[in-house]
Scaffold this motif. Structure first.
Motif, short mmCIF file in Angstrom:
data_model
loop_
_atom_site.label_atom_id
_atom_site.label_comp_id
_atom_site.label_asym_id
_atom_site.label_seq_id
_atom_site.Cartn_x
_atom_site.Cartn_y
_atom_site.Cartn_z
N GLN A 154 0.86 -1.18 0.00
CA GLN A 154 0.00 0.00 0.00
C GLN A 154 0.90 1.23 0.00
O GLN A 154 2.03 1.17 0.47
N GLN A 155 0.38 2.35 -0.49
CA GLN A 155 1.12 3.60 -0.42
C GLN A 155 1.29 3.97 1.05
O GLN A 155 0.37 3.84 1.85
N GLU A 156 2.47 4.43 1.39
CA GLU A 156 2.75 4.82 2.76
C GLU A 156 2.44 6.29 2.97
O GLU A 156 2.48 7.09 2.03
N VAL A 157 2.12 6.65 4.20
CA VAL A 157 1.86 8.04 4.54
C VAL A 157 3.13 8.84 4.25
O VAL A 157 4.22 8.45 4.64
N GLY A 158 2.98 9.94 3.51
CA GLY A 158 4.11 10.77 3.16
C GLY A 158 4.84 10.34 1.90
O GLY A 158 5.75 11.03 1.45
N GLU A 159 4.47 9.21 1.33
CA GLU A 159 5.12 8.72 0.10
C GLU A 159 4.52 9.45 -1.11
O GLU A 159 3.31 9.50 -1.27
N SER A 160 5.37 10.02 -1.94
CA SER A 160 4.90 10.76 -3.11
C SER A 160 4.31 9.80 -4.14
O SER A 160 4.58 8.59 -4.12
N LEU A 161 3.54 10.35 -5.06
CA LEU A 161 2.98 9.53 -6.15
C LEU A 161 4.09 8.91 -6.99
O LEU A 161 3.99 7.74 -7.38
N ASP A 162 5.13 9.67 -7.26
CA ASP A 162 6.24 9.14 -8.06
C ASP A 162 6.93 7.98 -7.34
O ASP A 162 7.24 6.96 -7.97
N ASP A 163 7.17 8.14 -6.05
CA ASP A 163 7.81 7.06 -5.29
C ASP A 163 6.90 5.84 -5.21
O ASP A 163 7.37 4.69 -5.31
N TRP A 164 5.61 6.08 -5.02
CA TRP A 164 4.65 4.97 -4.95
C TRP A 164 4.62 4.22 -6.28
O TRP A 164 4.68 2.99 -6.31
N SER A 165 4.57 4.93 -7.39
CA SER A 165 4.53 4.25 -8.69
C SER A 165 5.83 3.49 -8.94
O SER A 165 5.80 2.37 -9.46
N ASP A 166 6.97 4.06 -8.56
CA ASP A 166 8.25 3.36 -8.71
C ASP A 166 8.27 2.07 -7.90
O ASP A 166 8.75 1.04 -8.37
N ARG A 167 7.75 2.13 -6.68
CA ARG A 167 7.74 0.94 -5.82
C ARG A 167 6.84 -0.15 -6.39
O ARG A 167 7.21 -1.33 -6.42
N VAL A 168 5.67 0.25 -6.89
CA VAL A 168 4.76 -0.73 -7.50
C VAL A 168 5.40 -1.36 -8.74
O VAL A 168 5.35 -2.58 -8.92
N LEU A 169 6.02 -0.55 -9.57
CA LEU A 169 6.68 -1.07 -10.78
C LEU A 169 7.82 -2.02 -10.44
O LEU A 169 7.99 -3.05 -11.08
N THR A 170 8.59 -1.68 -9.42
CA THR A 170 9.70 -2.54 -8.99
C THR A 170 9.19 -3.89 -8.51
O THR A 170 9.72 -4.94 -8.89
N LEU A 171 8.17 -3.87 -7.67
CA LEU A 171 7.60 -5.12 -7.16
C LEU A 171 6.97 -5.94 -8.28
O LEU A 171 7.08 -7.17 -8.30
N ALA A 172 6.32 -5.28 -9.21
CA ALA A 172 5.67 -5.98 -10.32
C ALA A 172 6.69 -6.67 -11.22
O ALA A 172 6.44 -7.76 -11.75
N THR A 173 7.84 -6.03 -11.41
CA THR A 173 8.88 -6.61 -12.25
C THR A 173 9.30 -7.98 -11.72
O THR A 173 9.48 -8.93 -12.49
N THR A 174 9.41 -8.10 -10.42
CA THR A 174 9.78 -9.36 -9.80
C THR A 174 8.59 -10.33 -9.78
O THR A 174 8.75 -11.51 -10.10
#
Length: 130
Positions: free
Chosen positions: A25-45
């Motif tokens: 889930q998106q964390e409190v204080g996490e920007s949209l760009d950081d959230w999308s990067d994290r989702v993309l990184t996890l999806a790649t794996t």
């Protein structure tokens, strides 16, 4: 060499990576760009052995469903974005329109101007979507 690869080159199992992907889930204080990067990184794996179209669909859905702002996530997801870039653009437009419409009128004259501005922003957004 094969035994060394098995011992030290171990990769996370797809099922484990998919489980981590589903729980994020998106964390409190996490920007949209950081959230999308994290989702993309996890999806790649998580979806490394699956078709790209499926992985993209899952990534976009998780991005929307995992947002802290559930109403925004629902709004963007209902527009059926085709990519993470589309999702990000739709999210930014949604946020912009929400801010434009959130202004509280101080008096009846200002209220009319604010309403006009809000209507203008929504119309502008609709024209961009087409």
């Amino acid at each position: 060499m094969q035994r060394l690869l098995e011992r030290f080159g171990a990769r996370e199992l797809p099922a484990t990576a998919q489980g981590r992907f589903q729980d994020v889930q998106q964390e409190v204080g996490e920007s949209l760009d950081d959230w999308s990067d994290r989702v993309l990184t996890l999806a790649t794996t998580a979806f490394r052995d699956l078709p790209y179209a499926y992985a993209t669909e899952q990534t976009v859905t998780k991005f929307c469903h995992g947002l802290l702002d559930k109403e925004a996530g629902k709004h963007v997801n209902l527009q059926l974005p085709a990519s993470m870039g589309d999702s990000m653009n739709m999210m930014k437009i949604y946020s912009h329109v929400q801010l434009a419409c959130a202004a509280d009128p101080m008096d009846s004259q200002k209220g009319k101007r604010e309403e006009s501005r809000c209507v203008h922003e929504v119309r502008k957004h609709l024209l961009q979507v087409r």
